[in-house]
Scaffold this motif. Structure first.
Motif, PDB file in Angstrom:
ATOM      1  N   ALA A   1       2.654   4.742  -6.158  1.00 11.28           N
ATOM      2  CA  ALA A   1       1.314   5.329  -6.106  1.00 11.28           C
ATOM      3  C   ALA A   1       0.477   5.041  -7.355  1.00 11.28           C
ATOM      4  N   LEU A   2       0.384   3.766  -7.703  1.00  9.31           N
ATOM      5  CA  LEU A   2      -0.426   3.349  -8.847  1.00  9.31           C
ATOM      6  C   LEU A   2      -1.807   2.908  -8.380  1.00  9.31           C
ATOM      7  N   ASP A   3      -2.832   3.273  -9.131  1.00 10.05           N
ATOM      8  CA  ASP A   3      -4.189   2.837  -8.828  1.00 10.05           C
ATOM      9  C   ASP A   3      -4.432   1.520  -9.561  1.00 10.05           C
ATOM     10  N   LEU A   4      -4.212   0.412  -8.881  1.00 11.67           N
ATOM     11  CA  LEU A   4      -4.334  -0.900  -9.508  1.00 11.67           C
ATOM     12  C   LEU A   4      -5.767  -1.265  -9.846  1.00 11.67           C
ATOM     13  N   CYS A   5      -6.729  -0.685  -9.175  1.00 15.69           N
ATOM     14  CA  CYS A   5      -8.129  -0.932  -9.509  1.00 15.69           C
ATOM     15  C   CYS A   5      -8.458  -0.355 -10.882  1.00 15.69           C
TER      16      CYS A   5
ATOM     17  N   ALA B   1       0.857  -1.186   0.000  1.00 12.08           N
ATOM     18  CA  ALA B   1       0.000   0.000   0.000  1.00 12.08           C
ATOM     19  C   ALA B   1       0.891   1.234   0.000  1.00 12.08           C
ATOM     20  N   ALA B   2       0.525   2.225  -0.776  1.00 12.60           N
ATOM     21  CA  ALA B   2       1.345   3.431  -0.899  1.00 12.60           C
ATOM     22  C   ALA B   2       1.583   4.104   0.444  1.00 12.60           C
ATOM     23  N   SER B   3       0.703   3.876   1.382  1.00 15.54           N
ATOM     24  CA  SER B   3       0.851   4.486   2.710  1.00 15.54           C
ATOM     25  C   SER B   3       1.853   3.738   3.593  1.00 15.54           C
ATOM     26  N   SER B   4       2.307   2.571   3.163  1.00 14.51           N
ATOM     27  CA  SER B   4       3.238   1.753   3.949  1.00 14.51           C
ATOM     28  C   SER B   4       4.678   2.221   3.738  1.00 14.51           C
ATOM     29  N   GLU B   5       5.502   2.026   4.746  1.00 20.84           N
ATOM     30  CA  GLU B   5       6.917   2.370   4.638  1.00 20.84           C
ATOM     31  C   GLU B   5       7.776   1.153   4.329  1.00 20.84           C
ATOM     32  N   HIS B   6       7.167  -0.019   4.201  1.00 19.78           N
ATOM     33  CA  HIS B   6       7.912  -1.263   3.993  1.00 19.78           C
ATOM     34  C   HIS B   6       7.308  -2.057   2.848  1.00 19.78           C
TER      35      HIS B   6
ATOM     36  N   TYR C   1      -1.136   1.428  -4.732  1.00 19.82           N
ATOM     37  CA  TYR C   1      -0.008   0.596  -4.314  1.00 19.82           C
ATOM     38  C   TYR C   1       1.290   1.065  -4.957  1.00 19.82           C
ATOM     39  N   ASP C   2       2.386   0.791  -4.255  1.00 22.24           N
ATOM     40  CA  ASP C   2       3.730   0.921  -4.801  1.00 22.24           C
ATOM     41  C   ASP C   2       4.136  -0.471  -5.268  1.00 22.24           C
ATOM     42  N   LEU C   3       4.788  -0.553  -6.441  1.00 27.31           N
ATOM     43  CA  LEU C   3       5.221  -1.828  -6.990  1.00 27.31           C
ATOM     44  C   LEU C   3       6.737  -1.856  -7.117  1.00 27.31           C
ATOM     45  N   ARG C   4       7.306  -3.046  -6.929  1.00 27.88           N
ATOM     46  CA  ARG C   4       8.764  -3.234  -7.026  1.00 27.88           C
ATOM     47  C   ARG C   4       9.043  -4.535  -7.761  1.00 27.88           C
TER      48      ARG C   4
ATOM     49  N   ASP D   1      -4.258  -8.504   1.122  1.00 29.80           N
ATOM     50  CA  ASP D   1      -3.846  -7.871   2.377  1.00 29.80           C
ATOM     51  C   ASP D   1      -5.022  -7.382   3.216  1.00 29.80           C
ATOM     52  N   GLY D   2      -6.234  -7.526   2.694  1.00 32.08           N
ATOM     53  CA  GLY D   2      -7.414  -7.127   3.451  1.00 32.08           C
ATOM     54  C   GLY D   2      -7.664  -5.630   3.494  1.00 32.08           C
TER      55      GLY D   2
END
Length: 107
Positions: free
Chosen positions: A94-98, A43-48, A78-81, A71-72
């Motif tokens: 910060a991609l809108d996967l929906c 999630a883009a709001s996550s630091e990990h 989301y950030d993707l790697r 992830d519920g």
């Protein structure tokens, strides 16, 4: 060799409709010249970064797979790697996967 990212937008109902219990599904495509050995979505709001969604598998060049983020959370952002066999690591934030429904790695 530097990899470049391409994001293909497709109909949301085709690939990115949340499955059940807030799960999010989308198509991951590897059109790069290197094998994808790790794929992470947080999630883009996550630091990990969360766990590797390929779960010990690889995604060879020219192949695609449906990825499920279970992830519920109720977010679509989301950030993707991507981690590649040739050592390249790419991040897209910060991609809108929906809305996208599909994510493609290319050279």
């Amino acid at each position: 060799m530097r990899k470049y990212l391409a994001v293909a937008a497709v109909m949301t109902c085709a690939f990115a409709a949340p499955a059940a219990a807030e799960d999010l599904e989308f198509l991951l495509v590897n059109n790069s010249s290197s094998t994808l050995t790790g794929f992470y979505a947080s999630a883009a709001s996550s630091e990990h970064w969360e766990e590797n969604l390929l779960e010990g598998r690889i995604l060879a060049s020219g192949y695609e797979v449906t990825v499920t983020i279970a992830d519920g959370l109720t977010t679509c952002i989301y950030d993707l790697r991507g981690v590649f066999q040739d050592g390249d690591v790419l991040e897209d934030l910060a991609l809108d996967l929906c809305e996208l429904g599909e994510y493609t790695f290319t050279d």
